[in-house]
Design a protein around this motif. Structure first.
Motif: not given
Length: 280
Positions: A42, A49, A127, A144, A183
């Motif tokens: 994402c 990111s 989300r 993420l 993550r």
């Protein structure tokens, strides 16, 4: 990437190795990526990111298992959003990508009163859209870009304002059991990501939906942690290690630890001493 001096090149190489090592360790520790995974990365247009995609692409080339990366950005139709930036950046990379268009901006503005915090609703709408698209493309993991500092800040946000002891887990199964969220940057420091973004000259797109909102609770927590870090260097890292080293028996949640059945081990064969004064 911008031109670097010899000294900057040395520092950049150290930083790049550290980030790749941290991401690699997080992936290994939590089994974030496995053979055959299709990972939806994402992209928000922020430093975190961008760095996540960059590091994952580098690790993919040397990983012992094969996995796919698909970059996805949600264009929330914010006024002035530079729609050309991410497509131009992603076209130059060897990675498939999608730009999703959904006007969540209007929804947020119609629901949240002027001057109130928009982040909560905005993130939920974002989300939901991303989770749904992950199912559409058969993604097995959703990546993420939250880093170590985000995780620690969330711990204190929930503690101070929510009355709960929780943060952001490095790996999470969504409530509907349809998505696994990872993550990979969980071990990375924000200051390293700031420096990396500067070296790489990522085309940063600021989030201006909510404006600056200097009184946001997260902003206050971030300032508190920054003050602590100046006074006691390394405190944020220590707090993060604490998140990874939980002792349920030393807390007070009856759902996590069986306090009701705690019993001391007593030797029933022992007898009370006849003498009333006992010298210990």
């Amino acid at each position: 990437m911008r031109e670097l001096s010899r000294k900057e090149r040395t520092e950049f190489n150290k930083l790049q190795k550290r980030l790749r090592r941290n991401v690699g360790n997080a992936i290994a520790d939590y089994s974030m990526i496995e053979a055959g995974d299709r990972v939806m990365v994402c992209l928000s247009g922020g430093k975190d990111s961008y760095a996540m995609l960059d590091v994952l692409m580098a690790l993919r080339s040397s990983a012992p298992v094969d996995f796919e990366l698909i970059a996805v950005n949600l264009d929330q139709k914010q006024p002035g959003f530079p729609e050309h930036v991410l497509p131009a950046y992603l076209e130059a990379l060897d990675v498939p990508y999608y730009i999703l268009e959904k006007d969540t901006y209007s929804v947020v503005r119609s629901v949240i009163p002027e001057g109130k915090t928009t982040c909560g609703l905005c993130s939920r709408l974002r989300r939901g859209s991303l989770y749904g698209f992950a199912a559409d493309i058969g993604a097995t993991k959703i990546a993420l870009g939250h880093h170590r500092d985000d995780i620690v800040e969330t711990l204190f946000l929930n503690l101070f304002f929510g009355g709960s002891l929780k943060a952001m887990p490095p790996k999470l199964l969504s409530d509907d059991k349809r998505n696994v969220v990872i993550r990979p940057m969980a071990y990375c420091k924000e200051k390293d990501l700031v420096a990396y973004a500067d070296y790489k000259a990522f085309p940063i797109i600021p989030c201006n939906l909510c404006g600056s909102q200097e009184n946001l609770q997260r902003v206050q927590i971030k300032q508190m942690l920054a003050d602590w870090e100046r006074q006691y260097p390394g405190r944020t890292e220590t707090i993060f290690r604490g998140i990874c080293n939980v002792a349920p028996s030393q807390l007070a949640d009856t759902a996590l630890f069986d306090f009701s059945n705690l019993r001391a081990e007593v030797d029933r064969d022992l007898h009370l001493p006849a003498i009333r004064v006992v010298n210990l």
